[in-house]
Scaffold this motif. Structure first.
Motif, PDB file in Angstrom:
ATOM      1  N   LYS A  38       0.297  -1.174  -0.237  1.00  0.00           N
ATOM      2  CA  LYS A  38       0.439   0.099   0.683  1.00  0.00           C
ATOM      3  C   LYS A  38       0.938   1.439  -0.329  1.00  0.00           C
ATOM      4  N   LEU A  39       0.380   2.282  -0.598  1.00  0.00           N
ATOM      5  CA  LEU A  39       1.260   3.990  -0.359  1.00  0.00           C
ATOM      6  C   LEU A  39       0.538   4.559   0.592  1.00  0.00           C
ATOM      7  N   ILE A  40       1.134   4.056   1.431  1.00  0.00           N
ATOM      8  CA  ILE A  40       0.805   5.473   2.991  1.00  0.00           C
ATOM      9  C   ILE A  40       0.880   6.420   2.331  1.00  0.00           C
ATOM     10  N   LYS A  41       0.211   7.769   2.696  1.00  0.00           N
ATOM     11  CA  LYS A  41       0.510   9.327   2.343  1.00  0.00           C
ATOM     12  C   LYS A  41       0.457   9.794   3.568  1.00  0.00           C
ATOM     13  N   ILE A  42       1.843  11.024   3.924  1.00  0.00           N
ATOM     14  CA  ILE A  42       1.223  11.397   5.131  1.00  0.00           C
ATOM     15  C   ILE A  42       1.023  12.851   5.307  1.00  0.00           C
ATOM     16  N   ASN A  82      16.429  12.385  11.461  1.00  0.00           N
ATOM     17  CA  ASN A  82      15.593  12.669  11.744  1.00  0.00           C
ATOM     18  C   ASN A  82      13.802  12.430  11.810  1.00  0.00           C
ATOM     19  N   ALA A  83      13.942  13.533  10.717  1.00  0.00           N
ATOM     20  CA  ALA A  83      12.081  13.442  10.250  1.00  0.00           C
ATOM     21  C   ALA A  83      12.222  11.925   9.129  1.00  0.00           C
ATOM     22  N   ALA A  84      13.365  11.551   8.745  1.00  0.00           N
ATOM     23  CA  ALA A  84      12.894  10.325   7.604  1.00  0.00           C
ATOM     24  C   ALA A  84      11.964   9.070   8.825  1.00  0.00           C
ATOM     25  N   ILE A  85      12.897   9.435  10.616  1.00  0.00           N
ATOM     26  CA  ILE A  85      12.080   7.967  10.928  1.00  0.00           C
ATOM     27  C   ILE A  85      10.894   8.138  11.256  1.00  0.00           C
ATOM     28  N   ASN A  86      10.718   9.529  11.460  1.00  0.00           N
ATOM     29  CA  ASN A  86       9.525  10.232  11.774  1.00  0.00           C
ATOM     30  C   ASN A  86       7.981   9.862  11.245  1.00  0.00           C
ATOM     31  N   ILE A  87       8.817  10.311   9.890  1.00  0.00           N
ATOM     32  CA  ILE A  87       7.571   9.815   8.712  1.00  0.00           C
ATOM     33  C   ILE A  87       7.555   8.008   8.247  1.00  0.00           C
ATOM     34  N   LYS A  88       8.580   7.388   8.666  1.00  0.00           N
ATOM     35  CA  LYS A  88       8.941   5.839   8.758  1.00  0.00           C
ATOM     36  C   LYS A  88       7.747   5.609  10.060  1.00  0.00           C
ATOM     37  N   HIS A  89       8.526   6.488  11.464  1.00  0.00           N
ATOM     38  CA  HIS A  89       6.733   5.284  12.423  1.00  0.00           C
ATOM     39  C   HIS A  89       5.801   5.699  11.892  1.00  0.00           C
ATOM     40  N   GLU A  90       4.737   7.278  11.316  1.00  0.00           N
ATOM     41  CA  GLU A  90       4.103   7.403  11.601  1.00  0.00           C
ATOM     42  C   GLU A  90       3.166   6.603  10.143  1.00  0.00           C
ATOM     43  N   GLY A  91       3.889   6.430   9.128  1.00  0.00           N
ATOM     44  CA  GLY A  91       3.676   5.727   7.918  1.00  0.00           C
ATOM     45  C   GLY A  91       2.999   4.572   8.809  1.00  0.00           C
ATOM     46  N   MET A  92       3.999   3.570   9.570  1.00  0.00           N
ATOM     47  CA  MET A  92       3.917   2.766  10.555  1.00  0.00           C
ATOM     48  C   MET A  92       2.567   2.376  10.874  1.00  0.00           C
ATOM     49  N   LYS A  93       2.287   3.304  11.815  1.00  0.00           N
ATOM     50  CA  LYS A  93       0.825   4.103  12.561  1.00  0.00           C
ATOM     51  C   LYS A  93      -0.555   3.610  11.727  1.00  0.00           C
TER      52      LYS A  93
END
Length: 98
Positions: A38-42, A82-93
């Motif tokens: 799936k494509l997850i959009k933040i 740091n931003a990339a890690i946060n985007i990954k975590h938000e996408g996983m949520k």
């Protein structure tokens, strides 16, 4: 990315609109679906650069000239990492919710 905003603010004009961003995301979503992904959009306003990826604290302000993210908890990292890690975590949520 906010392509409309970029075209207006950065004076790129028609060059930004001609890049086919919508078509790219459509193809990307199609190809991911073929593979069962799936494509997850933040949200573009998600504070990925201002949030500590270690403790979750959100800074009030962070200027573009600050290239290293430093948090009160002692965490220190490159701002973009740091931003990339946060985007990954938000996408996983969001993936867990869907």
């Amino acid at each position: 990315l906010n392509m409309k905003g970029m075209s207006q603010a950065l004076h790129f004009g028609q060059r930004v609109h001609d890049n086919g961003w919508g078509m790219f995301t459509t193809f990307l979503q199609y190809k991911l679906a073929e593979q069962g992904k799936k494509l997850i959009k933040i949200d573009k306003w998600f504070p990925s650069s201002k949030t500590c990826s270690c403790c979750g604290r959100v800074k009030e302000s962070l200027s573009l000239s600050e290239r290293t993210f430093r948090c009160e908890c002692g965490f220190e990292s490159d701002r973009d990492v740091n931003a990339a890690i946060n985007i990954k975590h938000e996408g996983m949520k969001r993936l867990a919710i869907v």
